[in-house]
Design a protein around this motif. Structure first.
Motif, PDB file in Angstrom:
ATOM      1  N   GLN A 213       0.848  -1.181   0.000  1.00 49.71           N
ATOM      2  CA  GLN A 213       0.000   0.000   0.000  1.00 49.71           C
ATOM      3  C   GLN A 213       0.890   1.238   0.000  1.00 49.71           C
ATOM      4  O   GLN A 213       1.631   1.473   0.956  1.00 49.71           O
ATOM      5  N   ASP A 214       0.816   2.009  -1.062  1.00 45.50           N
ATOM      6  CA  ASP A 214       1.731   3.138  -1.219  1.00 45.50           C
ATOM      7  C   ASP A 214       1.534   4.221  -0.159  1.00 45.50           C
ATOM      8  O   ASP A 214       2.494   4.862   0.259  1.00 45.50           O
ATOM      9  N   ASP A 215       0.310   4.433   0.274  1.00 45.47           N
ATOM     10  CA  ASP A 215       0.027   5.556   1.170  1.00 45.47           C
ATOM     11  C   ASP A 215      -0.064   5.119   2.636  1.00 45.47           C
ATOM     12  O   ASP A 215      -0.657   5.796   3.453  1.00 45.47           O
ATOM     13  N   VAL A 216       0.546   3.973   2.942  1.00 42.81           N
ATOM     14  CA  VAL A 216       0.536   3.466   4.317  1.00 42.81           C
ATOM     15  C   VAL A 216       1.963   3.137   4.729  1.00 42.81           C
ATOM     16  O   VAL A 216       2.671   2.405   4.030  1.00 42.81           O
ATOM     17  N   GLU A 217       2.398   3.693   5.838  1.00 43.81           N
ATOM     18  CA  GLU A 217       3.718   3.356   6.371  1.00 43.81           C
ATOM     19  C   GLU A 217       3.583   2.266   7.431  1.00 43.81           C
ATOM     20  O   GLU A 217       2.755   2.369   8.336  1.00 43.81           O
ATOM     21  N   ILE A 218       4.388   1.221   7.309  1.00 44.21           N
ATOM     22  CA  ILE A 218       4.409   0.145   8.304  1.00 44.21           C
ATOM     23  C   ILE A 218       5.491   0.478   9.323  1.00 44.21           C
ATOM     24  O   ILE A 218       6.662   0.653   8.970  1.00 44.21           O
ATOM     25  N   ILE A 219       5.101   0.551  10.585  1.00 43.22           N
ATOM     26  CA  ILE A 219       6.037   0.897  11.660  1.00 43.22           C
ATOM     27  C   ILE A 219       6.118  -0.269  12.634  1.00 43.22           C
ATOM     28  O   ILE A 219       5.139  -0.616  13.311  1.00 43.22           O
ATOM     29  N   VAL A 220       7.283  -0.910  12.699  1.00 45.62           N
ATOM     30  CA  VAL A 220       7.517  -1.988  13.665  1.00 45.62           C
ATOM     31  C   VAL A 220       8.192  -1.366  14.881  1.00 45.62           C
ATOM     32  O   VAL A 220       9.328  -0.892  14.799  1.00 45.62           O
ATOM     33  N   HIS A 221       7.509  -1.358  15.998  1.00 41.51           N
ATOM     34  CA  HIS A 221       8.035  -0.705  17.189  1.00 41.51           C
ATOM     35  C   HIS A 221       9.090  -1.594  17.856  1.00 41.51           C
ATOM     36  O   HIS A 221       8.836  -2.775  18.124  1.00 41.51           O
ATOM     37  N   PRO A 222      10.281  -1.037  18.118  1.00 37.95           N
ATOM     38  CA  PRO A 222      11.370  -1.851  18.674  1.00 37.95           C
ATOM     39  C   PRO A 222      11.078  -2.352  20.083  1.00 37.95           C
ATOM     40  O   PRO A 222      11.551  -3.428  20.475  1.00 37.95           O
ATOM     41  N   GLU A 223      10.312  -1.592  20.867  1.00 38.10           N
ATOM     42  CA  GLU A 223       9.943  -2.054  22.208  1.00 38.10           C
ATOM     43  C   GLU A 223       9.080  -3.312  22.046  1.00 38.10           C
ATOM     44  O   GLU A 223       8.046  -3.301  21.407  1.00 38.10           O
TER      45      GLU A 223
END
Length: 450
Positions: A213-223
């Motif tokens: 999805q171009d307009d979605v950022e995937i954020i994997v939280h390090p905690e």
């Protein structure tokens, strides 16, 4: 027995169709009716799979080939327990197989879970899949949304919530679903997993689809992104786990996009504690967990509160009890021994069988249902000599009964009419299909009524 074995299969989803297929491949001559409460076949594939899963929906092609077999007949819009009872089926068939699946959300016993705008995943899935018995309106006025779970359904829910409506226009979603998603106020979707990344239950394919999805950022939280000894062992021995962890690690290390209108956050080692709010959801509280070295987790006593105006729990499906059949409410299954249904005393209920999620619980992928069906059918065939013969096994006798009861049943030929109608609606919009939602319309089109 000089005639074909007459078998009724209640449920025309993958579990029921696979059971029918295996029966037709046996050395026993069979005549099978697949009965379903919906006017259309395919069950979970039509009403439980996200519309942007073209590869999974490709299973319909395989199911279609099976349903075309001359030994099979589809009777839709026939509700077991309402239109027809177990005694009716036993009178008209030599054996009955229940493949009714799992249609409800498993509960989650935490404070506030019943607040307004706290939903089960199945409710949302039914809405975006155009399930006839689902409400057609869905409020998406929340900016921050919490999704509880680490399975494929949780990923589906999170992905659809984060997705731009226009990206779903190529699918078969009904107009009301497109309009609801188009007006969505969602900016951030947070998915919370109770255990670590190596213990996630979703598949690598489902995970990777989040990133399409171009307009979605995937954020994997390090905690919470932690691996213990058991995790490392699983990564070394299981290619699926290795692929999942590597994908998540790659996402965690890449540069942020910063320019997307929506973000999908992945949080690990965060256990649900409470849904907070007065009249509606206002926040979601979690406890920080830690791995114990063996793949399990324990609470740390540290808590976090996340802004959220909607919560979706994807902690498992649950089957509904089946009329006149024993049911284990705790397990959500029909008591059985290898698919042979057991009565309250643990004795076999002669001629009655079960397969799929109603047999073993809602775990595993669609393909796992084939193994389930094989076990059940092998046991049914083993019991052939002890099966009682139906009193009225003639193929048309069940049709006579349904017509006497004024049941507006649909057929395989009727599905062909509905299928062609949906495809024609889609072609007008430049899409493969546009799903008909209203049950009355489905029945009318299937039966060729004006």
């Amino acid at each position: 027995m000089t005639r074909p074995l007459r078998v009724a299969i209640v449920g025309a989803g993958p579990a029921g169709v696979y059971a029918a297929d295996i029966l037709t491949k046996s050395e026993t001559q069979v005549d099978i009716d697949l009965l379903d409460r919906m006017p259309a076949p395919y069950g979970l594939i039509r009403y439980g799979v996200a519309p942007d899963h073209p590869r999974i929906k490709g299973i319909i092609s395989a199911l279609h080939r099976i349903m075309e077999k001359p030994e099979l007949r589809f009777l839709g819009q026939v509700e077991y327990g309402v239109d027809i009872k177990l005694d009716d089926l036993r009178r008209h068939y030599d054996a009955v197989i229940f493949a009714t699946g799992a249609d409800q959300d498993r509960g989650l016993d935490i404070p506030g879970i019943d607040l307004e705008h706290s939903h089960g995943a199945a409710e949302f899935v039914y809405w975006y899949d155009g399930y006839p018995e689902s409400p057609r309106d869905w409020t998406l006025d929340a900016q921050q949304v919490a999704v509880i779970g680490a399975g494929n359904v949780a990923l589906d829910v999170a992905r659809v919530l984060a997705k731009q409506a226009d990206d779903l226009l190529r699918t078969e979603i009904p107009d009301n679903v497109y309009e609801g998603l188009r007006d969505s106020q969602v900016t951030d979707v947070h998915l919370f997993a109770r255990r670590g990344p190596a213990q996630a239950k979703f598949t690598p394919l489902e995970l990777r689809e989040l990133d399409h999805q171009d307009d979605v950022e995937i954020i994997v939280h390090p905690e919470g992104f932690e691996l213990d000894e058991a995790s490392e062992q699983d990564i070394a021995s299981n290619n699926q786990t290795k692929s999942i962890v590597k994908t998540l690690q790659d996402w965690a290390l890449r540069d942020p996009k910063h320019d997307t209108s929506r973000r999908l956050h992945l949080h690990f080692l965060r256990s649900p504690v409470a849904v907070e709010g007065t009249e509606r959801v206002e926040a979601f509280k979690t406890e920080v967990m830690e791995l114990t070295g063996d793949g399990n987790v324990r609470g740390t006593g540290e808590y976090e509160t996340w802004p959220a105006q909607q919560v979706y729990r994807a902690v498992g499906y649950l089957s509904s009890p089946v009329t006149d059949i024993p049911f284990d409410n705790a397990a959500g299954t029909v008591p059985n021994d290898g698919g042979r249904v057991l009565d309250l005393d643990g004795e076999r209920l002669a001629g009655v069988y079960t397969t799929g999620w109603i047999k073993r619980g809602p775990v595993g992928l669609i393909g796992h249902t084939k193994g389930d069906a094989l076990e059940t059918i092998n046991n049914l065939l083993e019991d052939l000599d002890s099966l009682g013969e139906a009193e009225a096994p003639e193929r048309e006798s069940i049709i006579t009964l349904l017509e006497e009861r004024d049941v507006s049943y649909t057929t395989w030929e009727g599905w062909g009419r509905l299928d062609a109608h949906e495809r024609a609606l889609g072609e007008e919009r430049g899409r493969e299909r546009l799903k008909v939602v209203e049950r009355a319309d489905m029945v009318r089109i299937s039966r060729g009524e004006s």
